[in-house]
Design an enzyme around this catalytic site. Sequence first.
Site, mmCIF file in Angstrom:
data_model
loop_
_atom_site.group_PDB
_atom_site.id
_atom_site.type_symbol
_atom_site.label_atom_id
_atom_site.label_comp_id
_atom_site.label_asym_id
_atom_site.label_seq_id
_atom_site.Cartn_x
_atom_site.Cartn_y
_atom_site.Cartn_z
ATOM 1 N N GLY B 103 58.375 97.047 53.336
ATOM 2 C CA GLY B 103 57.549 97.725 54.328
ATOM 3 C C GLY B 103 58.278 97.747 55.650
ATOM 4 O O GLY B 103 59.403 97.273 55.766
ATOM 5 N N CYS B 104 57.647 98.307 56.656
ATOM 6 C CA CYS B 104 58.344 98.467 57.928
ATOM 7 C C CYS B 104 57.642 97.651 58.989
ATOM 8 O O CYS B 104 56.534 97.207 58.814
ATOM 9 C CB CYS B 104 58.346 99.912 58.362
ATOM 10 S SG CYS B 104 58.338 101.049 56.995
#
Lengths: 413, 105
Positions: B103-104
């Site tokens: 994820g970011c």
Amino acid sequence: MGHHIVILGAGTAGTLTANRLRRMPGADEYRITVVDQDDDHVYQPGLLFVPFGLAQPHHLVRSRPRQLHSGIDYLQARIEQVDPAARTVRLAGGRRLSYDVLVVASGARLLPEETEGLTGSGWGENVFTFYDLPGAVGLQHALERFDGGRIVIDVADLPVKCPVAPLEFAFLADWYFRRCGSRDRVQLTYATPLDGAFTKPVAAKVLGGLLERKGIELVTEFNLGEVDGRGGRLVAYDGRELPYDLAVVVPLHGGAEYVGRSPGLGDELDFVPVDRRTLQHRDHPEVFAIGDAAGLPASKAGSVAHFEGETLTHNIGRFLRGQPLDGFFDGHTNCFVETGFHKALLIDFNYDTEPLPGHFPATVGLPLLKESYANHLGKLAFEWFYWHSLLPGRELPGIGGQMPEHGKQRVRT
Amino acid sequence: MPTATYDDTTVPVDDQGFFTDPGRWTEPMAEQIAREDGIATLTDRHWIVIRFMRAQYEVKGTGPTVRILGKTSGVGVKELYRLFPKGPAKTAARIAGIPKPRGCL
């Protein structure tokens, strides 16, 4: 004046890169051209404060070229396409720029039209974003008119610029309605695609605890699929619904449009994939990216662009001299998180170290991951540093590019 | 480190059941992992996504997000949620035997 460095974008990252390059030893051996499509440099951290009447919109905007040192050329034009194979940039009107080094610094773009219904019924009436100036101003009027009901703050998907800003909006909304004496008539909900209030466990716990203490409902793993403006509900892809009277949505983000039109330059979301340490393009060694435009596993935030600036300009100097790159960015990020009631907390982290408690920049300093008045003052003072220190490409006093280890407490999650 | 047993083979996993060593995964394991996630049978459409996840992991070192899956896998986001109701990015990563997507920030 042998080499030509072209910088696409005159926001935070492009401006500080140009100014740092201009001041580097040997700067008279290259020419720097900066391109952007307008003359409005917005102090983006100020957008958060506009809806609450804490910042005046016209104070946040300054001229782009006026932030550039003398000796830097500024071109105002729309960028059509980059041809990495031919090392040229095509601008609107047919003009072409050849480059020896290209820096992509054109930031992130809001894509509200990519979410079904978001720009449909209610957009600009009771559905807003505060991530651009018109949206932030519209939201200010909407909050003034708001006489009770349910406000949902929703992050559509990641990555977004300044991932703590939506949380800060929730904290400030709580403060705003308490100050007005109408908090009991307002339900606040914070919805995120993440499985907690923040990506990293220690900070997620602290920020989640703050939401709870302030009576803000946290809805996790909510992936916004559709905004039903007529029915007043946000609908997630998994079918869950959140009814609202006022929706504050952080829309999908992508890179600049021209990146998508340029063969081999960007990724699926039009961000530019570069080496996470050197900031050099994977396929085109003369191309670099910095700031929000870069496809890196780091936050899209001004502090990141600032810390990257040192690495980037050092590496461009090495590249032009034919030397191997030895500048390494560690993912350093530093954010003040405004929590309302004249308090803020500070987080400081990098690729390998999550935000931890302690003090910054050393054992004596601002408290980390803890609310304080000093951090609130730090957040306010940052605006002056932004225009007078960060954009001119100077170091901030006592704060280096690499994340300081000293002062951080290792904790178990 | 916890382990799980699929297709009579014991493999290391993280505390949420994601493979930590994608090289240990084999296709016959997928059906069994899918059943643990409430998916009775894997259709051809599921397999498009599972193979795409593995190919992306090979290239990028992490599984894609739902948005990138929807843009590039050939299966749209709405269908992805029909195929993997508990969340396509995570569920498909687990079935495909790759680590939890980063994820970011």
